[in-house]
Each structure stands twice: as structure tokens, then as C-alpha cells.
Motif scaffolding. Structure first.
Motif, PDB file in Angstrom:
ATOM      1  N   ARG A 199      28.530  37.863  47.071  1.00 50.98           N
ATOM      2  CA  ARG A 199      29.121  37.022  46.190  1.00 50.98           C
ATOM      3  C   ARG A 199      29.186  35.669  47.335  1.00 50.98           C
ATOM      4  O   ARG A 199      30.484  35.036  47.478  1.00 50.98           O
ATOM      5  CB  ARG A 199      29.748  37.249  44.939  1.00 50.98           C
ATOM      6  CG  ARG A 199      28.898  38.132  44.516  1.00 50.98           C
ATOM      7  CD  ARG A 199      29.281  39.226  42.811  1.00 50.98           C
ATOM      8  NE  ARG A 199      29.103  40.232  42.470  1.00 50.98           N
ATOM      9  CZ  ARG A 199      29.846  40.093  41.897  1.00 50.98           C
ATOM     10  NH1 ARG A 199      30.423  40.867  40.958  1.00 50.98           N
ATOM     11  NH2 ARG A 199      29.245  41.906  41.116  1.00 50.98           N
ATOM     12  N   ASN A 243      22.834  28.388  42.082  1.00 53.41           N
ATOM     13  CA  ASN A 243      23.707  27.951  41.305  1.00 53.41           C
ATOM     14  C   ASN A 243      24.128  26.975  40.305  1.00 53.41           C
ATOM     15  O   ASN A 243      25.377  26.615  40.333  1.00 53.41           O
ATOM     16  CB  ASN A 243      24.863  29.760  40.382  1.00 53.41           C
ATOM     17  CG  ASN A 243      25.058  29.522  39.154  1.00 53.41           C
ATOM     18  OD1 ASN A 243      23.939  28.712  37.752  1.00 53.41           O
ATOM     19  ND2 ASN A 243      25.853  29.860  38.495  1.00 53.41           N
ATOM     20  N   TYR A 298      31.435  31.944  46.301  1.00 52.85           N
ATOM     21  CA  TYR A 298      31.771  31.712  46.215  1.00 52.85           C
ATOM     22  C   TYR A 298      32.448  30.435  46.432  1.00 52.85           C
ATOM     23  O   TYR A 298      32.343  30.039  47.806  1.00 52.85           O
ATOM     24  CB  TYR A 298      33.213  31.802  45.414  1.00 52.85           C
ATOM     25  CG  TYR A 298      33.131  33.263  43.499  1.00 52.85           C
ATOM     26  CD1 TYR A 298      32.899  33.060  42.585  1.00 52.85           C
ATOM     27  CD2 TYR A 298      32.819  34.236  44.293  1.00 52.85           C
ATOM     28  CE1 TYR A 298      32.887  33.525  41.768  1.00 52.85           C
ATOM     29  CE2 TYR A 298      32.855  35.291  43.387  1.00 52.85           C
ATOM     30  CZ  TYR A 298      32.762  34.743  42.354  1.00 52.85           C
ATOM     31  OH  TYR A 298      32.738  36.466  41.477  1.00 52.85           O
ATOM     32  N   GLY A 357      34.596  31.844  36.761  1.00 55.00           N
ATOM     33  CA  GLY A 357      33.166  30.565  36.997  1.00 55.00           C
ATOM     34  C   GLY A 357      32.398  31.788  38.107  1.00 55.00           C
ATOM     35  O   GLY A 357      32.038  32.888  38.095  1.00 55.00           O
ATOM     36  N   ASP A 358      31.558  31.129  38.693  1.00 52.71           N
ATOM     37  CA  ASP A 358      30.218  31.842  38.426  1.00 52.71           C
ATOM     38  C   ASP A 358      29.942  31.250  39.839  1.00 52.71           C
ATOM     39  O   ASP A 358      30.168  30.565  40.583  1.00 52.71           O
ATOM     40  CB  ASP A 358      28.863  30.543  38.326  1.00 52.71           C
ATOM     41  CG  ASP A 358      28.668  31.676  35.654  1.00 52.71           C
ATOM     42  OD1 ASP A 358      29.047  32.399  35.926  1.00 52.71           O
ATOM     43  OD2 ASP A 358      28.008  30.615  35.604  1.00 52.71           O
TER      44      ASP A 358
END
Length: 706
Positions: A218, A289, A220, A197-198
Motif C-alpha cells: 500500500r 486514488n 501512502y 487516510g487512504d
């Protein structure tokens, strides 16, 4: 029955390692606090769905399950605790504490059941063992076989690497493979991080101090991904213990510290802390996002879809919302310069020490976090290199010691007040008053009291006094004063006759003359020494002194102490005996005191009888003194005898002149002068010796004719 039940030394299993802590049952919740990490697990009373009492490896244990699927297991209870806990559960909780027996048959054939986050292997409906699926790192399949691999814990002495399950070949009702079904059940609940996923958001090129480098972070939903040029790290949010936001001393930078347990690994290196360094002037605009509805539903107003501000504020705000932990900042402490930290060194590396409301944290190499709960005492020590600094030592209850050195002396008062306000134990409490008495601080070290220098001065004075006392006993050497009457060959006032004689004589004869001319030095007067005190001779016939109560007890208890502590040394026996003697009750000690008093009375009685019978009068010592005097008299007589013989031999040698020695009238006159001197020293008893020594007339006539 009180409102709470508390138990100490209760253990919780974490990836194969037992961590001790404290467990408290209250009407509202069940709270467990780990002594190692300080992490607190709180279970709300309405969420409890299952409570089981089981016999386990460390005695008895409790298994608690919640309605949302979490399972908690605590071991270390006593058998007698069951009734108290069971009655408390009945009175305050909706669930009852039921007893559950474990299977101890040792069979390796049974039924695998998946219940929430646990895989239970049952034999005849009794669990043989349970596997927390959160500890599973990987699951692979083979022909009729499933292999389960586990995360490793560095603190565990022995670790379980993997377990293999054999699944019989059969097909289910819907035609599915049982091996694949088993594997999917494990993977669905296992702690396996997969970057699918993003990401919620990405921060580019952040400066990281540990591990060192620049990383893209990043974010998550369930883990944090650090992506660098060389290494990648995936950090689950469940491993995050604490978050710290600390201002740098220069007021232009900020530290963001993430405490991890278990740590991230790179080879043999373990990183317990993730430290990011930000500049206060750096701003960023951030867009998540996710759509606004999802952001609102998931974060409940903690985050917005579009945010802007300082970079360190954005990172800390996002981490706080995702990890669901509070951010710790420095408290009320302010140093001498107004900063909330203290510059110091730890293990030869310079860094910053932050006094917090509930502990200390040092950044950055290596990072150290110490909670007040685990601190036994602190100590303020003088710096080893200069008097303008001091060391701050922290000792933990586990026996570890941390020394923060090279702290400026101006920080002492602020740090002492802080430690005192937090009610920490201080070893050298009197040091503060000594340092406070000095009004100002000078730049040079000359005004400071140097204990080492003072000690060296004292030792120098003692040595000087010793040298003076030694020089008093000996005569001082003053060249030119003692031997003014004797003219040496290099003196300016040497006699003419000496020089003439030397011209006519050979070198050997000149040397002999010089030896004759040089008079013998007067013996130095030695300072009489005080006679040594003679040691009192021990009277072997006297009664032995009585032993004390402690020695009587020790003689009777020595064998028992040896048997209870096999292999114990003699010094350890004395130390152990001292501890046991202190623990003896009053009545037992009075009994040994009575025995000691009886022994003392018997000794006094025996001593009285011994003295009345003529013993103890010092006969042995007086005889020893007489013997010593007798030996001393013999030695003195021997010395006198040997001294007289030496004197006689010397006089003969001084007066005797050979034929070859007398070669002129001047030399013969000098020899006659020497003879007259020798005759004066001679006694009437030595007339025969004079006739032998005197020069024959024939030799004089020969010298005159020449």
C-alpha cells in the motif's frame, strides 16, 4: 580564497551514532557525503538561513538551518578552521557564521523551546542539549509529566531510550493544559507512522524475496506499507537510499530492489534490502486514488491518474515519483552469455552478481551492495573444487572481504576488462595473461595444468630416487642362489644319508644337525660413507664481531620503545623498530653508520693483534681432532678384542660333541668330518683344546658294538 572548501572526517549524528564523511562548501551549495552509506545531502546556498559555530563533543561543530525548516549539524572541525569558514561564508553566502556557546552548568531546570524539527532545552538562553524530533518514536503523557521515546540505532553502542520532562502545573491564557500542548508539539514533528487516510494505490499479492512471502503493498504519501499474512512493515520514504531495477539472467523476470537505512526489523533479523520479483509478462492497469489536478500538482507530470503497462514498470515508476530517487540499472557490462549479470555463489547460496556503473550488487541471499568508493582491491582466485571456475574476491577499505565463488571461467575476460576499465586495484594482474594464452576450453580437467598433481609427481620421483640409492648400498635378496650348496629338509635334492640319519635320531637331535649344516652367511659389504665435515670450533678468545648501524641504534632505542608501548612483546618490538628505522632521516642514519664503521675498524685492529699473538690458529679445533682420534683408536682395539673372543667361543661350540649325540657310525663319521673342519680353523697354540674336544676311543668302541 578558492571557490571551494573541503573537509574530511566530518561527523554527522544519525539516531545516536556518529557517521563520518566529507563536507564541501562551494559558492552554489553545501554538500555532505556519508562514507558509510554514500548518501549525499545537498543544501542550496540561497536556502541557508542560519549558521552557528559551537564547541561540541568532537571539537567544534557547525549548525546550519534552511528556510524550509531543516536543520543540519556537522562535528569534527578544528579550532583553526573557524577563520577560513567564516571568511568563506562572508564572501559567498548571505548569512554569517556566528559563535554560540553551549550551557555547561549541568542544571536540569530550564526552558523547552520548539524551533523547527528540534526541541531545545535552554538554560539562561544557552542551549544545554537539543533533541531531533525526527528521532522520536512515541510521546506519552502523565500527571505533570511528558515521556519522549526514541528510535533505536543498531550501530550505536549505547542508545538513549527515553527522556522525561516535568511540566509545572499551570494553565495557559486560553485555559489549555501545558502537558497536552507540549505533547502535541512533539507529536506534530515526530517520526511516528500512522496509517491515516487512504492509500495512493495498492498492489496485491506481490512476490517478495526478502522478507520472504507475498505481500500487499500500500503506497501512502509519506511511507510504504507491506501487509502480509504474518507480518506488517511500515517503511518511511526517508529511509530509502537507492532503487535498483535488474533483469534476471533468464530474461523473463525482473528484480526491483529497495535499499534501506535504517533497515526494517523482525525480531533479531534486519532487512537492509527489500527485493521484489516480477514476471515481464504480467501487466496491470493502475488508477491513483487522487484527482487529476492533485496528481498534476503533486507529481508534476511524473505520474498520471490512469496508467497501464508491465507490473514492474508501474511499481518502479510510482516508487521513483514518491521517493524522489533515481533508479539504478545495469550499465554496459555483458557476460559471456550476453546477460548483464554473472552466476555465482556467496556464502553457499547461489545468486546473481551485477556489475554496475558505480558498484556491484549481489542478489539475493543475502543481498550485498558494494560501491567502488569503498572497495580497496579485488582479486581473481582459482576455484577450490574445479579448474573450470574461479573466485572473485572484493576487499573493502574497512577490512571486510566478500568472496563470490563458482564463477564460470568463460566470464573471466569480460569481468577482468570491466574491473580494469573502472580502475579498481587488482591484486593478481598477471593471472589474466596466463589464462588468455590457452586458446580453447576443454570440458575435461585432464588437459589442464594441475599444480597440486605436478607437485605430487615431483615428490614421488624424489622418493623413488631415494629408494634406489638405499637399495644400492644393500645386497639384493635372491632366494636359491646363496645357499644352493646347503640342502634343506624340504629340498628335492636332499642327500640320502641325511634322511637316514634323521630317521634314526630324535627331533631335538635333528634340529641340532640342521643348525650345524647351515653355514654362516657372509657379512654384507657396506658402502663406505663419506666422513662428516667437522664443525669448526668457535674460538672463544677471538674478538667479537662488530654490530651494524641498525643493531647499534636498536640497542640504544629499545628501552624507549618499551616505555612508549607498554606491554609490547619482543617480536612486536622488532617490528616497531624496523618501522622507526625506515623513518629515520638521512643525517641521523649517517651518524649511526659512522659509529658502525668505527666499531668495524676497532674489530679489524683487535683481530690483527690477536692473530699476531698466536691466536686464531685453530689450536682448539686440532686438539679436539687428536682427542677424537685417540678415543676412536681405543674403541677399535676394544672391538677387535671382543671379536676374537667371540670367534674362539664359536669354534669350541662347533667342534664339541657330547656322548649322547653320537649314536651310529654314520653320525660318528659326520662328527669326525666336523672335527677335521674345526682342526683346520685351529692354530698350533690350541692343541690342548683339541685333546679335550676329540671323542674318546671308548665311546667309539661302544658305538661299534651296538
Amino acid at each position: 580564497m578558492g571557490d571551494t572548501l573541503e573537509f574530511n572526517e566530518i561527523y554527522q549524528e544519525v539516531k545516536g551514532c556518529w557517521n563520518d564523511g566529507r563536507l564541501r562548501f562551494s559558492k552554489q551549495s553545501v554538500v555532505y557525503k556519508s562514507n558509510k552509506t554514500g548518501k549525499v545531502d545537498s543544501i542550496s546556498a540561497p536556502d541557508l538561513s542560519l549558521a552557528q559555530w559551537r564547541r561540541v563533543c568532537l571539537g567544534h561543530g557547525i549548525k546550519l538551518a534552511t528556510s524550509n525548516g531543516h536543520v543540519y549539524k556537522y562535528d569534527g572541525f578544528k579550532d583553526s578552521d573557524y577563520e577560513k569558514i567564516s571568511a568563506f561564508f562572508k564572501a559567498n553566502y548571505k548569512v554569517e557564521l556566528s559563535e554560540k556557546d553551549m550551557s555547561v552548568k549541568g542544571w536540569n531546570w530550564g526552558t523547552a523551546k520548539f524551533s523547527g524539527p528540534l526541541l531545545s532545552f535552554d538554560i539562561n538562553d544557552s542551549p544545554a542539549f537539543e533533541i531531533p524530533l525526527a528521532s522520536v518514536s512515541q510521546c506519552t503523557t502523565g500527571k505533570n509529566e511528558v515521556t519522549v521515546e526514541f528510535h533505536q540505532n543498531d550501530d550505536a553502542e549505547v542508545s538513549l531510550m527515553e527522556v522525561r520532562f516535568y511540566v509545572p502545573p499551570s494553565t495557559g491564557d486560553d485555559g489549555t493544559d501545558p502537558v497536552e500542548v507540549f505533547s502535541q508539539n512533539v507529536l506534530s514533528r515526530a517520526d511516528i507512522i500512522q496509517a491515516t487516510g487512504d492509500a495512493v494505490c495498492i498492489f496485491k499479492e506481490l512476490q517478495c524475496l526478502t522478507p520472504r512471502g507475498r505481500y500487499d503493498i500500500r503506497i501512502y504519501p509519506t511511507f510504504l506499507h507491506l501487509h502480509g499474512k504474518t507480518f506488517d512493515y511500515k517503511i518511511p520514504y526517508t529511509t530509502v537510499l537507492r532503487l535498483f531495477l535488474l533483469p534476471h539472467k533468464d530474461q523473463r523476470q525482473m528484480f526491483f530492489v529497495i535499499s534501506l537505512d535504517p533497515p526494517i526489523k523482525q525480531g533479531q533479523t534486519r532487512y537492509h534490502f527489500l527485493i521484489l520479483l516480477f514476471s515481464k509478462d504480467e501487466d496491470v492497469s493502475l488508477t491513483l486514488n487522487m484527482n487529476e489536478e492533485e496528481v498534476e500538482r503533486r507529481f508534476e507530470g511524473k505520474l498520471n491518474k490512469n496508467m497501464s503497462g508491465s507490473l514492474y514498470e508501474m511499481v518502479s515508476r510510482v516508487m521513483k515519483a514518491l521517493v524522489n530517487r533515481k533508479i539504478t540499472v545495469p550499465g554496459n557490462f555483458q557476460g559471456h552469455s550476453g546477460a548483464q549479470c554473472i552466476t555465482c555463489s556467496y556464502k553457499a547460496s547461489s545468486g546473481l552478481l551485477y556489475p554496475l556503473e558505480r558498484g556491484f550488487i549481489y542478489v539475493h541471499k543475502p543481498p550485498v551492495h558494494l560501491r567502488f568508493e569503498e572497495i580497496s582491491c579485488v582479486n581473481f582466485a582459482r576455484g577450490t573444487t574445479t579448474t573450470r571456475s574461479f573466485d572473485f574476491e572484493i576487499e573493502t577499505k574497512q577490512g571486510n572481504q566478500y568472496t563470490f565463488s563458482s564463477i564460470e571461467r568463460e566470464e573471466y575476460g569480460k569481468l577482468f576488462d570491466f574491473v580494469n576499465a573502472k580502475k579498481l586495484s587488482i591484486k593478481n594482474r598477471g593471472l589474466r595473461e596466463d589464462m588468455k594464452t590457452k586458446e580453447g576450453y576443454s570440458d575435461s580437467d585432464e588437459d589442464e595444468h594441475d599444480a597440486y598433481l605436478e607437485r605430487m609427481k615431483e615428490e614421488g620421483k624424489i622418493r623413488e630416487e631415494g629408494d634406489e640409492s638405499e637399495s644400492d648400498t644393500d645386497e639384493s635378496f635372491n632366494p636359491g642362489e646363496e645357499e644352493d650348496d646347503v640342502a634343506e629338509e624340504y629340498d628335492s635334492n636332499a642327500s640320502a644319508s641325511d634322511s637316514e640319519a634323521e630317521d634314526g635320531d630324535s627331533e631335538d637331535e635333528v634340529k641340532k644337525k640342521k643348525v650345524e649344516k647351515k653355514p654362516k652367511k657372509a657379512p654384507k659389504e657396506k658402502k663406505e660413507r663419506k666422513p662428516r665435515k667437522e664443525k669448526k670450533a668457535k674460538d672463544s678468545g677471538a674478538p667479537k664481531r662488530p654490530m651494524s648501524a641498525y643493531m647499534l641504534w636498536l640497542n640504544s632505542s629499545r628501552e624507549r620503545i618499551k616505555s612508549e608501548n607498554p606491554g609490547i612483546s619482543i617480536t612486536e618490538i622488532s617490528k616497531k623498530a624496523g618501522e622507526l628505522w625506515k623513518q629515520i632521516d638521512k643525517s641521523s642514519r649517517e651518524e649511526w653508520d659512522k659509529k658502525a664503521e668505527e666499531a668495524k675498524k676497532q674489530y679489524d685492529k683487535a683481530m690483527k693483534e690477536y692473530r699476531e699473538s698466536g691466536g686464531g690458529g685453530g689450536g682448539a679445533s686440532s686438539s679436539a681432532v687428536k682427542e677424537k682420534k685417540k678415543k676412536g683408536g681405543k674403541a677399535d682395539a676394544k672391538k677387535r678384542k671382543s671379536g676374537g673372543e667371540k670367534e674362539r667361543e664359536k669354534s669350541v661350540n662347533d667342534s664339541f660333541k657330547s656322548k649322547e649325540f653320537i649314536s651310529s657310525e654314520e653320525s660318528s663319521s659326520e662328527s669326525d668330518h666336523g672335527k677335521s673342519k674345526s682342526k683346520k680353523r685351529k692354530s698350533d697354540d690350541d692343541e690342548d683344546d683339541e685333546e679335550v674336544v676329540s671323542t674318546p676311543p671308548s665311546s667309539e668302541e661302544e658305538s661299534g658294538s651296538d
